[in-house]
Design a protein around this motif. Structure first.
Motif, PDB file in Angstrom:
ATOM      1  N   ALA B 211      37.550  34.965  41.353  1.00 40.29           N
ATOM      2  CA  ALA B 211      36.371  34.618  42.147  1.00 40.29           C
ATOM      3  C   ALA B 211      35.785  33.281  41.710  1.00 40.29           C
ATOM      4  O   ALA B 211      36.112  32.764  40.637  1.00 40.29           O
ATOM      5  N   HIS B 212      34.934  32.734  42.587  1.00 45.56           N
ATOM      6  CA  HIS B 212      34.304  31.440  42.269  1.00 45.56           C
ATOM      7  C   HIS B 212      32.928  31.625  41.669  1.00 45.56           C
ATOM      8  O   HIS B 212      32.280  30.678  41.298  1.00 45.56           O
ATOM      9  N   ARG B 213      32.483  32.869  41.686  1.00 47.38           N
ATOM     10  CA  ARG B 213      31.164  33.150  41.150  1.00 47.38           C
ATOM     11  C   ARG B 213      31.210  34.570  40.604  1.00 47.38           C
ATOM     12  O   ARG B 213      31.744  35.470  41.271  1.00 47.38           O
ATOM     13  N   VAL B 214      30.711  34.775  39.418  1.00 52.59           N
ATOM     14  CA  VAL B 214      30.736  36.095  38.806  1.00 52.59           C
ATOM     15  C   VAL B 214      29.301  36.539  38.520  1.00 52.59           C
ATOM     16  O   VAL B 214      28.552  35.839  37.860  1.00 52.59           O
ATOM     17  N   VAL B 215      28.916  37.676  39.101  1.00 44.72           N
ATOM     18  CA  VAL B 215      27.590  38.237  38.865  1.00 44.72           C
ATOM     19  C   VAL B 215      27.788  39.455  37.972  1.00 44.72           C
ATOM     20  O   VAL B 215      28.542  40.364  38.335  1.00 44.72           O
ATOM     21  N   ASP B 225      24.746  35.216  36.148  1.00 44.44           N
ATOM     22  CA  ASP B 225      25.224  34.814  37.482  1.00 44.44           C
ATOM     23  C   ASP B 225      25.818  33.426  37.305  1.00 44.44           C
ATOM     24  O   ASP B 225      25.100  32.444  37.244  1.00 44.44           O
ATOM     25  N   GLN B 226      27.155  33.373  37.160  1.00 46.67           N
ATOM     26  CA  GLN B 226      27.806  32.104  36.834  1.00 46.67           C
ATOM     27  C   GLN B 226      28.774  31.673  37.921  1.00 46.67           C
ATOM     28  O   GLN B 226      29.542  32.475  38.426  1.00 46.67           O
ATOM     29  N   ARG B 227      28.677  30.365  38.249  1.00 48.39           N
ATOM     30  CA  ARG B 227      29.686  29.799  39.138  1.00 48.39           C
ATOM     31  C   ARG B 227      30.802  29.251  38.294  1.00 48.39           C
ATOM     32  O   ARG B 227      30.546  28.547  37.316  1.00 48.39           O
TER      33      ARG B 227
END
Lengths: 413, 237
Positions: B211-215, B225-227
């Motif tokens: 994924a491009h963003r991990v919550v 919440d990281q991109r």
């Protein structure tokens, strides 16, 4: 979801679980079988009683003046029997009086009959119904002459010793030989065979063709009746209305001839198909009244079984319901799916029930003298009841399914 | 209001477990835009599953608001939610959740049935969707005649057939071996590349890496919440 697809879906689940489906259908199946079979047999009996029984035994638009009833259906009291036995016999003079004074156009035939032996060349047919009558009797009875001829009124008046045989009697005595011109004995009296009547078949399994008809003037009458006495005076009107008018007329004529005062009961009997049929009518009405109750019991049981099966199906398919809901099925979609499935299940039972009901009706027709005629309306009622039972039985389980929480349903193993 | 595809504001979900009240979600604020590829992670008990049900409109919050594609869905009735799930969300489950008695094609047609699409059109769109996931030659197979990876592709085809706003996957590789998992993740990657918004709920870091963003959720709250740079996912694929 369109109905057609819901039905296809439902048939799929029925097929997937054949045995279970079969057992769940048994209640509805039995109920509908019962409905179809009973209606078929009663309807068949109706046709039989009106057409054959009434037609063959009494004749169309015909009634008989008798001293007492010939066909008695249902219960009669001892007292009634005694009263009938006290009635004076009908005489040739009574018949002549009625015939002379009747206004309604009609045919008349005087009949005296008894069971006596008929013989030919040493062969003897015992206990044969021998009728002594007028020439009009052939017309009233609607008999077709198969061979030879009927006798004329002149022969009747002469007292000609001629006889017309019923088909089976002729076959039994002559075994294929030509009976015309042969001399048979009625009792011990020789009569020349002049005709054979075409077969009329059977009534309740009894042959209608073992009889002989001879002239009212024949000396056989001495074996059959006391002088001047006859058994039946047949009167045939042209249509049912005139028949009723004629019956009233005969009642009035006979009462006045016998000097009966108002309030005194008739001391004679007018026998018509209507009277005989009235009793059958009562029987069939009772059957038809009992039928809904019996069918209802099987259908209620069938409905409860189907409801149970559907509750099980809902429980087993909780996950499927969850999936369907996740994919966008609304409550009414799920509801419709299970109601349609339940109805389809039930209608399948009804269809099989219709099949077995018809088979049963045919079996009755094939193996018993009773006829059976499948009534189209009973098939429609069968299918309708099937749908109704299935839908009613399906509503509660379907509602359970429709109300499921998709999260819970999806988590179900 | 922003034009975010998903907008959660103070989402709280409380369960009654016997005498005890359990707070599964404790005020989640989250926005997911169009064409994002988001992984929602967290240890068991973090509220991950509840979050997935919430995002998928399978469940409604005890408090808070949820706008999905401009619609406020947190106070909708069951049937209205069913409609939203049908139009806006494509589910992919860990256990595939295919109807066992139905063919692959019939399974894929299912969302279209509830959308009221005619049978001819359904057939056309369902076969197109199956072809898109590489199962054009397996359309009439039942799920038990397909491998795990093929089953999950059928599920993906089913999720996509109604052209939903979000593809929502719950542990999509949980029942698959690693090679097949990679294959399925490549399918998700490709779909995202074609503009599909993808949300994956997982506890596997390997999967989340795509994924491009991990919550990350912890105790019913958003922990991190990281991109992540897209290159990481691409490299892994």
């Amino acid at each position: 979801m369109p109905l057609y697809e819901a039905v296809v879906l439902a048939l799929g689940s029925i097929r997937a679980q054949k045995l279970k489906s079969f057992f769940s259908l048994i209640g509805v199946l039995i109920g509908v079988t019962f409905l179809i079979a009973v209606v078929s047999i009663v309807q068949g009996m109706n046709v039989y009683m009106t057409d054959k029984f009434a037609g063959a035994l009494i004749g169309v638009n015909t009634f008989q003046l008798r001293s007492r009833p010939n066909i008695v259906m249902g219960n009669t009291t001892e007292e009634q029997w005694r009263a009938w036995n006290r009635n004076p016999r009908i005489t040739l003079e009574d018949a002549a009086y009625v015939e002379e004074h009747m206004q309604t156009p009609a045919r008349f035939a005087r009949v005296g009959f008894d069971r006596i032996s008929v013989g030919w060349r040493g062969k003897l047919a015992k206990d044969i119904s021998v009728n002594t009558t007028d020439a009009e009797f052939f017309t009233i009875k609607h008999w077709n002459i198969e061979e030879g001829r009927a006798f004329s009124q002149q022969e009747v008046n002469f007292g000609a010793q001629v006889v017309v045989l019923g088909h089976d009697l002729a076959a039994k005595l002559f075994e294929g030989r030509d009976p015309i011109g042969q001399t048979v004995t009625l009792g011990a009296l020789p009569h020349r065979v002049i005709g054979v009547i075409a077969p009329q078949g059977t009534l309740f399994g009894i042959s209608l063709d073992k009889f002989a008809v001879t002239t009212l003037g024949s000396p056989v009458r001495n074996l059959v009746n006391r002088p001047h006495v006859i058994d039946d005076f047949h009167i045939q009107a042209q249509n049912p209305d005139q028949m009723r008018a004629a019956m009233e007329e005969v009642t009035v004529l006979m009462r006045s001839r016998r000097g009966l005062r108002p309030g005194q009961p008739d001391n004679f009997h007018l026998e018509s198909a209507e009277a005989a049929l009235a009793t059958w009518d009562k029987i069939s009405k009772i059957l038809f009244m009992a039928l809904p109750g019996l069918v209802a019991i099987s259908l209620v049981v069938g409905g409860i079984v189907i409801m149970n099966i559907m509750l099980m199906a809902v429980a087993e398919r909780t996950r499927e319901i969850g999936i369907r809901k996740a994919l966008g099925a609304k409550r009414r979609d799920i509801m419709a799916q299970f109601v349609v499935e339940s109805a389809t299940l039930s209608v399948t039972g009804a269809v099989f029930g219709i099949g077995t009901g018809i088979l049963l009706a045919f079996a009755v027709r094939a193996f018993t003298p009773l006829p059976a005629a499948v009534a189209p309306w009973s098939i429609a009622v069968g299918v309708g009841l099937g749908i109704l039972v299935g839908m009613v039985a399906g509503v509660y389980p379907a509602r359970q399914a429709a109300r499921m929480d998709p999260v819970v349903a999806l988590g179900h193993e | 209001m922003t034009d975010a595809l998903i907008r959660l504001e103070g989402i709280t979900r409380e369960y009654q477990m016997g005498a005890e009240r359990v707070l599964a979600l404790r005020g989640i604020d989250l926005e997911i835009g169009r064409n994002e590829y988001v992984a929602i992670m967290g240890p068991s008990g973090s509220g991950k599953s509840t979050m997935m049900n919430m995002l998928g409109c399978l469940d409604t919050p005890t408090a808070g608001n949820y706008w999905l594609n401009g619609h406020e869905v947190s106070r909708m009735t069951d049937d209205a939610l069913a409609r939203v799930r049908n139009r806006e969300i494509g589910f992919v489950f860990q256990t595939f959740n295919l109807l066992p008695r139905a063919s692959a094609l019939a399974n894929v047609e299912l969302p279209l049935v509830y959308a009221g699409v005619s049978s001819k059109e359904r057939r056309r769109r369902a076969s197109a969707a199956l072809t898109r996931v590489g199962l054009g030659d397996r359309m009439h197979h039942k799920p038990n005649e397909l491998s795990g990876g093929q089953r999950q592709r059928v599920a993906i085809a089913r999720a996509l057939v109604n052209e939903p706003s979000i593809l929502l996957a719950d542990e999509p590789t949980g029942n698959l071996d690693s090679a097949t998992s990679e294959e399925i993740m490549r399918v998700f990657g490709a779909l995202h590349a074609q503009g599909q918004t993808v949300v994956i709920v997982t506890h596997e870091a390997d999967i989340a890496r795509h994924a491009h963003r991990v919550v990350v959720l912890r105790d019913g709250r958003v922990d991190t919440d990281q991109r992540t740079p897209p290159t990481v996912a691409t490299a892994a694929a």
